[in-house]
Design an enzyme around this catalytic site. Structure first.
Site, PDB file in Angstrom:
ATOM      1  N   SER A 133       0.818  -1.218   0.000  1.00 28.11           N
ATOM      2  CA  SER A 133       0.000   0.000   0.000  1.00 28.11           C
ATOM      3  C   SER A 133       0.845   1.258   0.000  1.00 28.11           C
ATOM      4  CB  SER A 133      -0.844   0.042   1.276  1.00 28.11           C
ATOM      5  OG  SER A 133      -1.772  -0.984   1.308  1.00 28.11           O
ATOM      6  N   HIS A 154      -0.975  -2.524  -7.119  1.00 22.91           N
ATOM      7  CA  HIS A 154      -1.732  -2.184  -5.909  1.00 22.91           C
ATOM      8  C   HIS A 154      -3.236  -2.301  -6.151  1.00 22.91           C
ATOM      9  CE1 HIS A 154      -2.884   1.041  -2.734  1.00 22.91           C
ATOM     10  NE2 HIS A 154      -2.944  -0.169  -2.233  1.00 22.91           N
ATOM     11  N   GLU A 166      -3.469   0.296  -9.062  1.00 23.66           N
ATOM     12  CA  GLU A 166      -2.389   1.255  -9.322  1.00 23.66           C
ATOM     13  C   GLU A 166      -1.162   0.454  -9.733  1.00 23.66           C
ATOM     14  OE1 GLU A 166      -1.839   5.027  -6.574  1.00 23.66           O
ATOM     15  OE2 GLU A 166      -2.508   3.366  -5.349  1.00 23.66           O
ATOM     16  N   ASN A 204      -3.441   6.120  -1.574  1.00 22.10           N
ATOM     17  CA  ASN A 204      -3.215   6.196  -0.123  1.00 22.10           C
ATOM     18  C   ASN A 204      -2.527   7.486   0.317  1.00 22.10           C
ATOM     19  OD1 ASN A 204      -4.538   3.839   0.407  1.00 22.10           O
ATOM     20  ND2 ASN A 204      -2.703   2.575   0.163  1.00 22.10           N
TER      21      ASN A 204
HETATM   22  N1  CAA Z   1     -15.088  -8.835  -0.276  1.00 22.40           N
HETATM   23  C1  CAA Z   1     -15.619  -9.113  -1.471  1.00 22.40           C
HETATM   24  N2  CAA Z   1     -16.768  -8.600  -1.907  1.00 22.40           N
HETATM   25  C2  CAA Z   1     -17.428  -7.771  -1.078  1.00 22.40           C
HETATM   26  C3  CAA Z   1     -16.936  -7.434   0.197  1.00 22.40           C
HETATM   27  C4  CAA Z   1     -15.704  -8.012   0.593  1.00 22.40           C
HETATM   28  N3  CAA Z   1     -15.142  -7.734   1.766  1.00 22.40           N
HETATM   29  N4  CAA Z   1     -17.812  -6.587   0.793  1.00 22.40           N
HETATM   30  C5  CAA Z   1     -18.807  -6.391  -0.077  1.00 22.40           C
HETATM   31  N5  CAA Z   1     -18.576  -7.103  -1.209  1.00 22.40           N
HETATM   32  C6  CAA Z   1     -19.410  -7.165  -2.399  1.00 22.40           C
HETATM   33  C7  CAA Z   1     -20.741  -7.802  -2.122  1.00 22.40           C
HETATM   34  O1  CAA Z   1     -20.654  -9.201  -2.239  1.00 22.40           O
HETATM   35  C8  CAA Z   1     -21.596  -7.196  -3.197  1.00 22.40           C
HETATM   36  O2  CAA Z   1     -21.338  -7.862  -4.424  1.00 22.40           O
HETATM   37  P1  CAA Z   1     -22.516  -8.169  -5.462  1.00 22.40           P
HETATM   38  O3  CAA Z   1     -23.073  -6.826  -5.832  1.00 22.40           O
HETATM   39  O4  CAA Z   1     -21.839  -8.862  -6.597  1.00 22.40           O
HETATM   40  O5  CAA Z   1     -23.481  -9.007  -4.734  1.00 22.40           O
HETATM   41  C9  CAA Z   1     -21.048  -5.781  -3.356  1.00 22.40           C
HETATM   42  O6  CAA Z   1     -19.743  -5.815  -2.799  1.00 22.40           O
HETATM   43  C10 CAA Z   1     -21.866  -4.753  -2.628  1.00 22.40           C
HETATM   44  O7  CAA Z   1     -21.959  -5.198  -1.292  1.00 22.40           O
HETATM   45  P2  CAA Z   1     -23.103  -4.769  -0.298  1.00 22.40           P
HETATM   46  O8  CAA Z   1     -24.357  -4.474  -1.063  1.00 22.40           O
HETATM   47  O9  CAA Z   1     -23.164  -5.745   0.813  1.00 22.40           O
HETATM   48  O10 CAA Z   1     -22.517  -3.492   0.390  1.00 22.40           O
HETATM   49  P3  CAA Z   1     -22.336  -2.012  -0.083  1.00 22.40           P
HETATM   50  O11 CAA Z   1     -23.230  -1.585  -1.172  1.00 22.40           O
HETATM   51  O12 CAA Z   1     -22.352  -1.295   1.196  1.00 22.40           O
HETATM   52  O13 CAA Z   1     -20.845  -1.979  -0.700  1.00 22.40           O
HETATM   53  C11 CAA Z   1     -18.514  -1.757  -0.500  1.00 22.40           C
HETATM   54  C12 CAA Z   1     -19.757  -2.497  -0.020  1.00 22.40           C
HETATM   55  C13 CAA Z   1     -18.312  -2.009  -1.995  1.00 22.40           C
HETATM   56  C14 CAA Z   1     -17.340  -2.319   0.286  1.00 22.40           C
HETATM   57  C15 CAA Z   1     -18.724  -0.221  -0.249  1.00 22.40           C
HETATM   58  O14 CAA Z   1     -19.069   0.006   1.093  1.00 22.40           O
HETATM   59  C16 CAA Z   1     -17.507   0.594  -0.581  1.00 22.40           C
HETATM   60  O15 CAA Z   1     -17.251   0.919  -1.738  1.00 22.40           O
HETATM   61  N6  CAA Z   1     -16.720   0.967   0.449  1.00 22.40           N
HETATM   62  C17 CAA Z   1     -15.486   1.729   0.272  1.00 22.40           C
HETATM   63  C18 CAA Z   1     -14.382   0.799  -0.188  1.00 22.40           C
HETATM   64  C19 CAA Z   1     -13.103   1.522  -0.425  1.00 22.40           C
HETATM   65  O16 CAA Z   1     -12.985   2.735  -0.304  1.00 22.40           O
HETATM   66  N7  CAA Z   1     -12.075   0.747  -0.766  1.00 22.40           N
HETATM   67  C20 CAA Z   1     -10.754   1.258  -0.932  1.00 22.40           C
HETATM   68  C21 CAA Z   1     -10.011   1.077   0.357  1.00 22.40           C
HETATM   69  S1  CAA Z   1      -8.385   1.725   0.264  1.00 22.40           S
HETATM   70  C22 CAA Z   1      -7.503   0.504  -0.478  1.00 22.40           C
HETATM   71  O17 CAA Z   1      -7.979  -0.544  -0.816  1.00 22.40           O
HETATM   72  C23 CAA Z   1      -6.062   0.792  -0.656  1.00 22.40           C
HETATM   73  C24 CAA Z   1      -5.187   0.457   0.490  1.00 22.40           C
HETATM   74  O18 CAA Z   1      -4.009   0.129   0.218  1.00 22.40           O
HETATM   75  C25 CAA Z   1      -5.591   0.589   1.905  1.00 22.40           C
HETATM   76  P1  NAD Z   2      -4.172  -9.214   6.229  1.00 22.14           P
HETATM   77  O1  NAD Z   2      -3.710  -8.899   7.604  1.00 22.14           O
HETATM   78  O2  NAD Z   2      -5.625  -9.445   5.974  1.00 22.14           O
HETATM   79  O3  NAD Z   2      -3.391 -10.486   5.661  1.00 22.14           O
HETATM   80  C1  NAD Z   2      -2.007 -10.590   5.661  1.00 22.14           C
HETATM   81  C2  NAD Z   2      -1.653 -12.076   5.528  1.00 22.14           C
HETATM   82  O4  NAD Z   2      -0.241 -12.179   5.326  1.00 22.14           O
HETATM   83  C3  NAD Z   2      -1.986 -12.902   6.768  1.00 22.14           C
HETATM   84  O5  NAD Z   2      -2.810 -13.995   6.418  1.00 22.14           O
HETATM   85  C4  NAD Z   2      -0.630 -13.363   7.280  1.00 22.14           C
HETATM   86  O6  NAD Z   2      -0.646 -14.647   7.876  1.00 22.14           O
HETATM   87  C5  NAD Z   2       0.172 -13.364   5.979  1.00 22.14           C
HETATM   88  N1  NAD Z   2       1.609 -13.332   6.172  1.00 22.14           N
HETATM   89  C6  NAD Z   2       2.336 -12.632   7.075  1.00 22.14           C
HETATM   90  N2  NAD Z   2       3.635 -12.871   6.917  1.00 22.14           N
HETATM   91  C7  NAD Z   2       3.759 -13.761   5.899  1.00 22.14           C
HETATM   92  C8  NAD Z   2       4.843 -14.416   5.276  1.00 22.14           C
HETATM   93  N3  NAD Z   2       6.104 -14.218   5.668  1.00 22.14           N
HETATM   94  N4  NAD Z   2       4.587 -15.257   4.259  1.00 22.14           N
HETATM   95  C9  NAD Z   2       3.331 -15.486   3.843  1.00 22.14           C
HETATM   96  N5  NAD Z   2       2.251 -14.900   4.404  1.00 22.14           N
HETATM   97  C10 NAD Z   2       2.461 -14.052   5.412  1.00 22.14           C
HETATM   98  O7  NAD Z   2      -3.647  -8.016   5.303  1.00 22.14           O
HETATM   99  P2  NAD Z   2      -4.267  -7.466   3.942  1.00 22.14           P
HETATM  100  O8  NAD Z   2      -5.242  -6.426   4.263  1.00 22.14           O
HETATM  101  O9  NAD Z   2      -4.638  -8.603   3.062  1.00 22.14           O
HETATM  102  O10 NAD Z   2      -2.987  -6.713   3.334  1.00 22.14           O
HETATM  103  C11 NAD Z   2      -1.987  -7.416   2.618  1.00 22.14           C
HETATM  104  C12 NAD Z   2      -1.157  -6.439   1.799  1.00 22.14           C
HETATM  105  O11 NAD Z   2      -2.022  -5.727   0.893  1.00 22.14           O
HETATM  106  C13 NAD Z   2      -0.446  -5.362   2.629  1.00 22.14           C
HETATM  107  O12 NAD Z   2       0.771  -5.043   2.020  1.00 22.14           O
HETATM  108  C14 NAD Z   2      -1.417  -4.195   2.544  1.00 22.14           C
HETATM  109  O13 NAD Z   2      -0.811  -2.952   2.761  1.00 22.14           O
HETATM  110  C15 NAD Z   2      -1.909  -4.341   1.117  1.00 22.14           C
HETATM  111  N6  NAD Z   2      -3.215  -3.725   0.845  1.00 22.14           N
HETATM  112  C16 NAD Z   2      -4.187  -3.746   1.806  1.00 22.14           C
HETATM  113  C17 NAD Z   2      -5.408  -3.160   1.525  1.00 22.14           C
HETATM  114  C18 NAD Z   2      -6.513  -3.162   2.540  1.00 22.14           C
HETATM  115  O14 NAD Z   2      -7.485  -2.409   2.387  1.00 22.14           O
HETATM  116  N7  NAD Z   2      -6.453  -3.964   3.571  1.00 22.14           N
HETATM  117  C19 NAD Z   2      -5.635  -2.588   0.263  1.00 22.14           C
HETATM  118  C20 NAD Z   2      -4.612  -2.626  -0.704  1.00 22.14           C
HETATM  119  C21 NAD Z   2      -3.395  -3.191  -0.401  1.00 22.14           C
END
Ligand code: CAA
Ligand code: NAD
Length: 305
Positions: A133, A154, A166, A204
């Protein structure tokens, strides 16, 4: 003595990507495995925690069952997709993979060790990607034997739903690696954007300071968990409030990203909120452990402050 002129490394041509390895079976790894298997690719999945593989398999099966119930996929297609997912017993099981995507925890030391241990087992032509991330692609690539064939890929959470990937080139990433990664992501139905290799890339760099600011807003008592989330959902049309989203991402991951931003850009505006640090220290990492800014152990989420 003058430095030796640059000699491009003699890599074999990049193969058509048919077999993919995924390291880390958490929420991201399981999502990547699902979209790859549904797209017809053979997948190998590895995790240090065998329980994580089992949970990933169960989650993928449940999501595909939902697709069948909705008429999006047939029972046969579901069974075929599940049959394409194999558990890897170790890095040696990645020897026949055309691409390996690392999706383990957001910790640079862990990722470096994975790549160092993995590369001796790979085919010479295999591509390497990380789903990090925030961490420098250039630094991770440098521990491998193939920085030219290494890229940041990403995916966004939840992977099966979110359209974006990304793509981040490290300093050495060659154009054919980038083109193959782009083609691979497009084959999964994703749209790619290209980001430069700076801390936390594009999404991010913008999203996490907002989440961190929501934590400060809570920490300073400007609003409650509920009022902050409601304000951003109804006031800014976000699908989830920032604290709900932080729980969804994982508070450990949110904190790790803020630390990378703070260290990498050396600007106090990225200082991780002490309340976020406290939640992580408590092990309240969000939805994945059923407790974070909300408590998910009951029927509906209850704010924890
Ligand atoms: N895994 C897989 N699919 C999922 C899920 C999950 N954890 N949660 C929800 N879904 C799916 C559902 O199965 C459903 O699919 P279908 O339409 O095919 O049935 C669909 O998403 C919509 O689900 P819901 O109707 O239950 O829920 P919702 O309308 O509230 O949407 C959401 C759920 C899509 C997660 C929505 O709340 C959303 O867009 N949230 C924001 C997500 C976001 O911002 N993501 C980016 C995070 S940052 C990132 O990823 C980068 C990083 O490195 C941290
Ligand atoms: P998570 O905590 O759900 O899962 C991480 C997994 O990695 C665990 O099952 C753990 O057992 C495993 N792990 C740890 N050390 C390991 C090793 N040495 N070998 C093999 N497996 C190992 O985390 P996540 O949310 O799936 O995030 C995974 C990666 O994706 C991170 O780099 C995170 O920054 C990135 N990411 C996360 C998100 C998010 O929204 N959570 C979105 C985009 C990218």
């Amino acid at each position: 003595m003058a430095p030796a002129p640059y000699q491009p490394k003699g890599y074999p041509p990049i193969p058509e990507i048919g077999r993919v390895g995924v390291i880390g079976a958490g929420q991201m790894g399981s999502g990547i495995v699902q979209v790859a298997a549904v797209a017809g690719l053979e997948v190998r999945l590895l995790d240090i925690d065998p329980g994580a593989i089992e949970r990933a398999r169960a989650a993928i099966e449940a999501r595909l069952t939902r697709q069948v119930a909705k008429g999006v996929m047939s029972e046969t297609e579901k069974a075929e997709a599940l049959a394409r997912i194999r558990t890897a017993a170790g890095y040696a099981d990645f020897a026949d993979c055309d691409l390996v995507i690392e999706a383990a925890v957001e910790n640079e030391e862990v990722k470096r060790k994975i790549f160092k241990d993995l590369v001796p087992h790979l085919a010479p032509a295999a591509l390497l990607a990380t789903n990090t991330s925030s961490i420098s692609i250039t630094r991770l690539a440098a521990v491998t034997d193939r920085p030219e064939r290494f890229i940041g890929m990403h995916f966004m959470n939840p992977v099966p739903v979110m359209k974006l990937v990304e793509l981040i080139r490290g300093i050495a990433t060659e154009d054919d690696t980038y083109q193959a990664a782009k083609k691979f992501c497009e084959g999964l139905g994703k749209t790619t954007v290209t980001a430069e290799d700076f801390p936390a890339f594009i999404v991010n760099r913008i999203l996490l300071p907002m989440i961190n600011e929501a934590c400060y807003t809570l920490y300073e008592g400007v609003g409650t968990v509920e009022s902050i989330d409601t304000a951003m959902k109804l006031g800014a049309n976000h699908p989830m409030g920032p604290l709900e989203l932080a729980d969804f991402i994982g508070l450990d991951t949110c904190l790790a990203i803020m630390q990378v931003l703070h260290d990498g850009l050396a600007d106090t505006k990225y200082r991780p909120c002490p309340l976020l640090v406290k939640y992580v220290e408590a092990g309240w990492l969000g939805r994945k452990v059923k407790r974070g800014f909300y408590d998910y152990r009951g029927e509906r989420p209850v704010p924890t402050r």
